[in-house]
Write a protein that holds these residues in place. Structure first.
Motif, mmCIF file in Angstrom:
data_model
loop_
_atom_site.group_PDB
_atom_site.id
_atom_site.type_symbol
_atom_site.label_atom_id
_atom_site.label_comp_id
_atom_site.label_asym_id
_atom_site.label_seq_id
_atom_site.Cartn_x
_atom_site.Cartn_y
_atom_site.Cartn_z
ATOM 1 N N THR A 79 0.831 -1.194 0.000
ATOM 2 C CA THR A 79 0.000 0.000 0.000
ATOM 3 C C THR A 79 0.872 1.253 0.000
ATOM 4 O OG1 THR A 79 -0.031 0.121 2.410
ATOM 5 C CG2 THR A 79 -1.765 -1.215 1.353
ATOM 6 N N LEU A 80 0.242 2.382 -0.283
ATOM 7 C CA LEU A 80 0.947 3.661 -0.209
ATOM 8 C C LEU A 80 1.477 3.876 1.207
ATOM 9 C CD1 LEU A 80 1.821 6.268 -1.599
ATOM 10 C CD2 LEU A 80 -0.438 7.221 -1.037
ATOM 11 N N GLN A 81 0.712 3.448 2.186
ATOM 12 C CA GLN A 81 1.152 3.567 3.577
ATOM 13 C C GLN A 81 2.438 2.773 3.821
ATOM 14 O OE1 GLN A 81 -1.545 2.030 6.545
ATOM 15 N NE2 GLN A 81 -0.485 3.086 8.202
ATOM 16 N N SER A 82 2.553 1.576 3.230
ATOM 17 C CA SER A 82 3.771 0.783 3.430
ATOM 18 C C SER A 82 4.979 1.468 2.784
ATOM 19 C CB SER A 82 3.600 -0.647 2.916
ATOM 20 O OG SER A 82 3.422 -0.680 1.520
ATOM 21 N N TYR A 83 4.762 2.180 1.672
ATOM 22 C CA TYR A 83 5.846 2.940 1.054
ATOM 23 C C TYR A 83 6.254 4.106 1.963
ATOM 24 C CZ TYR A 83 5.730 0.472 -3.401
ATOM 25 O OH TYR A 83 5.828 -0.496 -4.380
ATOM 26 N N GLY A 84 5.276 4.733 2.592
ATOM 27 C CA GLY A 84 5.571 5.828 3.518
ATOM 28 C C GLY A 84 6.346 5.356 4.725
ATOM 29 N N ILE A 85 5.977 4.197 5.256
ATOM 30 C CA ILE A 85 6.700 3.626 6.399
ATOM 31 C C ILE A 85 8.126 3.279 5.988
ATOM 32 C CG2 ILE A 85 6.825 1.622 7.932
ATOM 33 C CD1 ILE A 85 3.692 1.697 7.913
ATOM 34 N N CYS A 86 8.273 2.718 4.791
ATOM 35 C CA CYS A 86 9.606 2.395 4.281
ATOM 36 C C CYS A 86 10.446 3.668 4.177
ATOM 37 C CB CYS A 86 9.492 1.704 2.926
ATOM 38 S SG CYS A 86 11.086 1.289 2.199
ATOM 39 N N TYR A 87 9.864 4.740 3.656
ATOM 40 C CA TYR A 87 10.577 6.004 3.522
ATOM 41 C C TYR A 87 11.068 6.497 4.884
ATOM 42 C CZ TYR A 87 11.608 10.888 2.688
ATOM 43 O OH TYR A 87 12.248 12.107 2.635
ATOM 44 N N GLU A 88 10.183 6.472 5.868
ATOM 45 C CA GLU A 88 10.550 6.958 7.198
ATOM 46 C C GLU A 88 11.688 6.136 7.798
ATOM 47 O OE1 GLU A 88 9.539 9.765 8.560
ATOM 48 O OE2 GLU A 88 8.288 10.100 6.794
ATOM 49 N N THR A 89 11.608 4.823 7.652
ATOM 50 C CA THR A 89 12.655 3.943 8.176
ATOM 51 C C THR A 89 13.956 4.154 7.410
ATOM 52 O OG1 THR A 89 10.913 2.341 8.664
ATOM 53 C CG2 THR A 89 13.166 1.544 8.775
ATOM 54 N N LEU A 90 13.843 4.219 6.082
ATOM 55 C CA LEU A 90 15.020 4.451 5.247
ATOM 56 C C LEU A 90 15.702 5.770 5.585
ATOM 57 C CD1 LEU A 90 14.317 3.574 1.499
ATOM 58 C CD2 LEU A 90 16.255 2.865 2.873
ATOM 59 N N SER A 91 14.917 6.802 5.799
ATOM 60 C CA SER A 91 15.524 8.112 6.037
ATOM 61 C C SER A 91 16.410 8.098 7.273
ATOM 62 C CB SER A 91 14.454 9.198 6.132
ATOM 63 O OG SER A 91 13.621 9.002 7.236
#
Length: 134
Positions: free
Chosen positions: A107-119
């Protein structure tokens, strides 16, 4: 996402930051969910097309950073020029405990969570790269 996040940092020495795929059958534009997350965080990519990791991408001074141990193993299995010490899982390299899960197909939410963790991990990577260049 990781490559674009790293490009946001000022590096003490010039570093060529590129994103490559392990299996890219043909060049494709940026995933729409990835693009939406990047744009919502102030990062815009124009004319991005995916590209395949190639044997000639490996050199003695090349660091390949991957998201998961499975990706690391694939690279070591597929590319004879891959130097094991130069292929690292991002979270292991920066001292984080868990791998960052690939959101592909989520989901778009999972991409957002990935972004936050990646950052968070990429910030540590930038500091590590700048420290190693001293």
């Amino acid at each position: 996402m990781a490559a674009e996040l790293l490009k946001e940092y000022t590096m003490k020495q010039p570093i060529d930051i590129q994103a490559r795929g392990i299996v890219v059958l043909f060049p494709e534009p940026l995933n729409q969910k990835t693009e939406a997350v990047l744009i919502s965080n102030g990062i815009t990519l124009e004319n991005y097309m995916s590209s395949q990791l190639e044997e000639e991408d490996f050199a003695l001074d090349t660091l390949i950073v991957v998201m998961e141990n499975g990706d690391k193993q694939k690279i070591l299995d597929l590319f004879e020029n891959a130097i094991p010490e130069n292929v690292q899982v991002l979270t292991e390299l920066v001292g984080d405990e868990l791998e960052i899960m690939n959101p592909y197909g989520g989901t778009l939410q999972s991409y957002g969570i990935c972004y936050e963790t990646l950052s968070k991990s990429v910030k540590k990577l930038a500091a590590l790269l700048n420290k190693s260049e001293d």
